[in-house]
Design an enzyme around this catalytic site. Structure first.
Site, PDB file in Angstrom:
ATOM      1  CB  CYS A 126     -53.649  81.012   0.880  1.00 14.28           C
ATOM      2  SG  CYS A 126     -53.524  82.795   1.061  1.00 14.28           S
ATOM      3  CB  THR A 127     -52.676  76.239  -1.240  1.00 13.77           C
ATOM      4  OG1 THR A 127     -53.617  76.947  -2.062  1.00 13.77           O
ATOM      5  CG2 THR A 127     -52.902  74.742  -1.377  1.00 13.77           C
TER       6      THR A 127
END
Length: 152
Positions: A46-47
């Site tokens: 996600c990051t």
């Protein structure tokens, strides 16, 4: 099952990382929207994805396009995440009622309690023109969003 291309995008109103309400329909008639659902802040894939969006921000958020990223995290978590990663676009909280917007778009994983990786390109009239849905471990390619926007 994710909503289909050619259908009207469900409207929603969610708080961003600053506690401000953001409504999808506010962009109707004004901008195309890239709506990106992701599982959780502070996780590896996600990051990486949200940082890729930040790198492409001039093409994903301008006079013609608005990017909106949605997770089931609280607005407070999203604020710290945005500050830590230098994210300059709205991170929207689908925290409560938990996952309601993700469910409307057909990208909520009931077993895991979070959204899968769904992206929807919505035109100025509010119609979904392109989408991709990946499982939790599979990152999306930001270049695909850009190609979909260019095709509008």
């Amino acid at each position: 099952m994710a909503i289909e291309v050619g259908t009207k995008a469900p409207d929603f109103e969610l708080k961003n990382q600053h506690g401000e309400l953001v409504k999808l329909s506010d962009f109707q008639g004004e901008k195309n929207v890239v709506l990106v659902f992701y599982p959780f802040a502070f996780t590896g894939v996600c990051t990486g994805e949200v940082c890729e969006i930040q790198k492409e921000l001039p093409r994903l958020q301008n006079d013609a396009v608005q990017v909106l990223a949605v997770s089931s995290d609280s607005p407070f978590t999203l604020r710290v995440f945005a500050e830590q990663e230098g994210l300059e676009y709205p991170l929207l909280s689908d925290f409560w009622p938990h996952g309601d917007v993700s469910r409307e778009y057909g990208v909520f994983d009931e077993e895991k309690g979070c959204a899968v990786r769904g992206t929807f390109v919505i035109d100025r009239t509010g119609v979904v023109r392109w989408s991709v849905v990946n499982g939790l471990p599979d990152a999306r390619d930001t270049k695909e969003y850009l190609a979909a926007i260019d095709a509008l």
